[in-house]
Design a protein around this motif. Structure first.
Motif, PDB file in Angstrom:
ATOM      1  N   PRO A  97      -0.537  -0.175  10.999  1.00 20.54           N
ATOM      2  CA  PRO A  97      -1.648  -0.540  10.487  1.00 20.54           C
ATOM      3  C   PRO A  97      -1.157   0.196   8.837  1.00 20.54           C
ATOM      4  O   PRO A  97      -2.273  -0.061   7.897  1.00 20.54           O
ATOM      5  N   TYR A  98      -0.382  -0.767   8.168  1.00 30.03           N
ATOM      6  CA  TYR A  98       0.239  -0.802   6.751  1.00 30.03           C
ATOM      7  C   TYR A  98      -1.190  -2.062   6.276  1.00 30.03           C
ATOM      8  O   TYR A  98      -0.897  -1.611   5.042  1.00 30.03           O
ATOM      9  N   ASN A  99      -1.062  -2.972   6.964  1.00 28.65           N
ATOM     10  CA  ASN A  99      -1.436  -3.972   6.844  1.00 28.65           C
ATOM     11  C   ASN A  99      -2.181  -4.203   6.983  1.00 28.65           C
ATOM     12  O   ASN A  99      -2.723  -3.453   8.366  1.00 28.65           O
ATOM     13  N   SER A 100      -3.512  -4.803   6.275  1.00 32.25           N
ATOM     14  CA  SER A 100      -4.972  -4.988   7.239  1.00 32.25           C
ATOM     15  C   SER A 100      -5.517  -6.345   7.074  1.00 32.25           C
ATOM     16  O   SER A 100      -4.639  -7.315   6.561  1.00 32.25           O
ATOM     17  N   PRO A 101      -7.010  -7.074   7.548  1.00 34.32           N
ATOM     18  CA  PRO A 101      -7.253  -8.359   6.803  1.00 34.32           C
ATOM     19  C   PRO A 101      -7.064  -8.201   5.635  1.00 34.32           C
ATOM     20  O   PRO A 101      -7.251  -9.314   5.689  1.00 34.32           O
ATOM     21  N   GLU A 102      -7.230  -7.130   5.356  1.00 37.10           N
ATOM     22  CA  GLU A 102      -7.428  -7.700   3.623  1.00 37.10           C
ATOM     23  C   GLU A 102      -6.591  -6.867   2.582  1.00 37.10           C
ATOM     24  O   GLU A 102      -5.443  -7.566   3.036  1.00 37.10           O
ATOM     25  N   ASP A 103      -7.374  -7.267   1.606  1.00 38.66           N
ATOM     26  CA  ASP A 103      -5.748  -6.876   0.748  1.00 38.66           C
ATOM     27  C   ASP A 103      -5.073  -5.384   0.604  1.00 38.66           C
ATOM     28  O   ASP A 103      -5.332  -4.297   0.556  1.00 38.66           O
ATOM     29  N   ASP A 104      -3.409  -5.347   1.157  1.00 38.98           N
ATOM     30  CA  ASP A 104      -2.763  -4.365   0.673  1.00 38.98           C
ATOM     31  C   ASP A 104      -1.454  -4.523  -0.253  1.00 38.98           C
ATOM     32  O   ASP A 104      -1.156  -4.915  -0.062  1.00 38.98           O
ATOM     33  N   PHE A 105      -2.041  -3.077  -1.078  1.00 43.60           N
ATOM     34  CA  PHE A 105      -0.574  -3.647  -2.180  1.00 43.60           C
ATOM     35  C   PHE A 105      -0.529  -1.399  -2.274  1.00 43.60           C
ATOM     36  O   PHE A 105      -0.675  -1.221  -1.929  1.00 43.60           O
ATOM     37  N   SER A 106       0.305  -2.501  -3.789  1.00 44.73           N
ATOM     38  CA  SER A 106       0.947  -0.340  -4.101  1.00 44.73           C
ATOM     39  C   SER A 106       1.254   0.381  -3.469  1.00 44.73           C
ATOM     40  O   SER A 106       1.087   1.526  -3.175  1.00 44.73           O
ATOM     41  N   PHE A 107       2.617   0.102  -2.454  1.00 45.31           N
ATOM     42  CA  PHE A 107       2.998   0.893  -2.241  1.00 45.31           C
ATOM     43  C   PHE A 107       4.089   1.522  -2.223  1.00 45.31           C
ATOM     44  O   PHE A 107       4.827   1.376  -2.960  1.00 45.31           O
ATOM     45  N   PHE A 108       3.903   2.602  -2.347  1.00 43.01           N
ATOM     46  CA  PHE A 108       5.067   3.707  -2.288  1.00 43.01           C
ATOM     47  C   PHE A 108       5.676   5.159  -1.523  1.00 43.01           C
ATOM     48  O   PHE A 108       4.689   5.491  -0.347  1.00 43.01           O
ATOM     49  N   ILE A 109       6.541   4.992  -1.247  1.00 40.77           N
ATOM     50  CA  ILE A 109       7.354   6.318  -0.872  1.00 40.77           C
ATOM     51  C   ILE A 109       7.454   6.740  -0.933  1.00 40.77           C
ATOM     52  O   ILE A 109       8.356   7.143  -1.950  1.00 40.77           O
ATOM     53  N   ASN A 110       7.612   8.640  -0.561  1.00 42.02           N
ATOM     54  CA  ASN A 110       8.230   9.389  -1.003  1.00 42.02           C
ATOM     55  C   ASN A 110      10.242   8.957  -0.418  1.00 42.02           C
ATOM     56  O   ASN A 110       9.658   9.288   0.279  1.00 42.02           O
TER      57      ASN A 110
END
Length: 636
Positions: free
Chosen positions: A384-397
């Motif tokens: 579910p990180y990505n979807s059919p739309e735009d997915d961006f500005s990923f940040f991980i602790n």
């Protein structure tokens, strides 16, 4: 996704009313005013000008503003009309992207084959080799993916993205309080905000939202996408190219590009803003990210000489505070499309967004080990990180399990929303009732769980109603065992699935070993004409041993029987030998001799079936008569 991340912003140059709508539409399109251009192009098409060129531009207006459904409509019409679409692979690719964004994976796969046929030396085409069947369906699967995403309370009807957490503070970009709008799609310009984070078990709550504590960072134009040094004293951020008088500056085409700036933390306030030396008025630079050691800055630029529309570069940060020359990360990361929003995790994994790989939606999030020396192709993070739309500005602790991403996926509060994500352990519940197999009454019993290697991993007790429940890992094989003194163990095999929180029912029926005046076992069988205790008989006799150990005062007697083959006298002696062998085995297991009153052989005198002398019977029928009984003489 229709904001600064599309990487160029236009100065508001006045546009005169031209005589022809298409000329005016082209002018707005050239000026990146896509909302207005689309309105005019649709009137042009309605008026009869439905050339492929006009339809492609109309599709671009919606594509560039991430309106996939409308873009797909016009691209499809254009491709149907265009007899030379094989000369326009970029539009074929854009149409494919709209189809995957809408979930039309079968159609997307069909056009992928066309794209593969009409392109050469295109990295996107090379990705397809041997991998055309159900390409997109694989990325959409969530089975076995245990990630929870939560839409944050900070989200507004406008754009919210670029989350960056430091301690209990969340920094992000939003257009919520900016009344000034830009012509790309008539949306507010962006500012940087900060909020307090309160961590919960599987999510976070956000409070005390305010503009960034800074002097002259937020302007009436775009500020977004930050990175903060390890010592917390340097802030990198993206901004429009503005003058000291806070006015947009543009190149000769009237385009105001993006630039990177840094600020220093002084007395809790970000100030002392400096422009970075590798900026330019002729191209954009933005989206900063830092390496774990703080010695490398990663940026995004559309400068000439790259692989695609925007590429990711690395810039060395020298000990004296100066910067090296931007170095392109190369073809293992960058494509003909847009690579954007880099972020480097604590373990040096590079995360970024791209529309140049064949992923699930428009912009998808990818990860790569290139900074650790790997040359393996970037991995799509999938749903579910990505979807059919735009997915961006990923940040991980730093825990490498939780973080933030932005998306304009369906179900959000605004155009772009920030989502908290967290990985979790997939568990399924196994529950059931333990009963007496004969009476069906509930039993209080011990329920043990063993993994596929036979290791005991859990143990619970059923209650007075016989009920038990236990949580087990998903997608594994287990054996459930019910145990109770004076009962035969009950075993059940179960395989959990990949579905979190699924409830499985496993009831257990325990067969009692004591029935009235008898200890009831499966038959104690002997080989023909033999009296030695077979291995299967030893297994059964252990139940006798257990029952007698549970009841120290119990006294039993043993009866042994043969089949009809052989003489009566011989069978009488054979059965006595079998009775004695049974007695000796039980005594060998620590039972006192006085607790076995007798062991008597009855030969063939008490047959269970018709297999008497002279009657032809199968071996199985004869074996039914070769048996032993255990009667309780004294029972505490």
């Amino acid at each position: 996704m229709k904001r600064i991340i599309l990487f160029i912003t236009l100065i508001g140059i006045p546009v005169c009313l031209f005589g022809q709508k298409k000329f005016v539409a082209d002018k707005y399109f050239k000026d990146f005013s896509y909302v207005k251009a689309a309105e005019l192009y649709e009137e042009v098409v309605a008026g009869g000008d439905a050339t492929p060129e006009t339809l492609y531009k109309l599709g671009d207006c919606y594509y560039n503003n991430s309106e996939s459904e409308k873009a797909a409509k016009w691209y499809e019409l254009a491709l149907k009309k265009d007899k030379k679409y094989d000369k326009r692979p970029e539009y074929v690719y854009k149409y494919i992207q709209t189809q995957r964004s809408l979930g039309n994976y079968e159609n997307a796969n069909d056009w992928l084959k066309i794209f593969n046929d009409i392109t050469e030396n295109d990295s996107r085409s090379e990705q397809l080799q041997g991998n055309l069947t159900n390409y997109f369906n694989e990325y959409a699967k969530t089975e076995g993916i245990y990630v929870k995403t939560v839409n944050l309370s900070v989200n507004t009807p406008d754009y919210d993205f670029g989350a960056y957490a430091v301690g209990n503070t969340l920094y992000y970009s939003s257009g919520q309080d900016n009344s000034k709008k830009y012509s790309w799609n008539n949306q507010p310009f962006l500012d940087i905000y900060q909020a307090q984070i309160t961590k919960n078990n599987d999510s976070v709550s956000i409070g005390h939202i305010e503009a960034l504590k800074a002097k002259k960072i937020n302007t009436i134009y775009h500020e977004a996408n930050i990175a903060i040094s390890n010592d917390g004293k340097t802030l990198y951020f993206t901004r429009n190219n503005v003058s000291k008088a806070n006015r947009l500056k543009a190149d000769h085409k009237g385009i105001s590009h993006l630039k990177l700036y840094k600020a220093s933390l002084v007395d809790g306030i970000w100030q002392d803003i400096e422009e970075l030396p590798f900026n330019s008025s002729q191209y954009s630079v933005g989206h900063p990210a830092l390496s774990p050691d703080g010695k490398t800055l990663y940026i995004v630029s559309d400068k000439k000489g790259g692989f695609g529309q925007t590429d990711i570069y690395s810039v060395a940060i020298h000990e004296d505070g100066s910067y090296g020359k931007p170095e392109n990360l190369g073809k293992h990361i960058n494509t003909e499309g847009r690579e954007m929003f880099p972020f480097v995790a604590k373990d040096s994994t590079l995360y970024f967004s791209s529309d140049g790989y064949l992923g699930l939606g428009l912009l998808d999030i990818y990860k790569s080990g290139i900074l650790r020396g790997s040359t393996t192709a970037p991995e799509n993070m999938g749903a579910p990180y990505n979807s059919p739309e735009d997915d961006f500005s990923f940040f991980i602790n730093d825990d490498l399990k939780t973080g933030y991403l932005a998306s304009n996926r369906q179900g959000g509060k605004g155009d772009d929303d920030i989502y908290f994500y967290g990985t979790y352990s997939c568990k399924q519940k196994v529950e059931g009732i333990v009963r007496n197999a004969n009476t069906q009454l509930p039993l209080e019993a011990e329920v043990s769980v063993f993994d596929s290697t036979g290791k005991l991993i859990a143990k619970v007790n059923s209650n007075k109603e016989g009920y038990y429940s236990i949580k087990l890992d998903c997608d594994k094989q287990f054996t459930i065992k019910g145990s109770k003194p004076d009962y035969r163990d009950a075993l059940a095999e179960i395989g959990t699935t990949k579905e979190n929180d699924r409830v499985n029912t496993v009831n257990l029926e325990l067969i009692p070993l004591i029935d009235k005046n008898q200890i009831v076992l499966n038959p104690i069988f002997f080989n023909f004409d033999k009296w030695n205790i077979r291995a299967d008989a030893q297994y059964e006799l252990e139940h006798i041993v257990n029952v007698m150990k549970n009841h120290p005062q119990m006294v039993i007697k043993i009866e042994s029987h043969t089949d009809s083959r052989g003489s009566d006298r011989y069978n009488m002696k054979l059965s006595q030998r079998r009775a004695d062998a049974t007695r000796e085995y039980i005594l060998s297991r620590g039972i006192e001799p006085a607790r076995i009153e007798s062991s008597i052989g009855y030969g063939e005198s008490q047959l269970l079936n018709e297999c008497a002398d002279g009657v032809k019977c199968s071996e199985a029928k004869h074996q039914e008569n070769r048996r032993s009984y255990f009667y309780i003489v004294n029972y505490d």
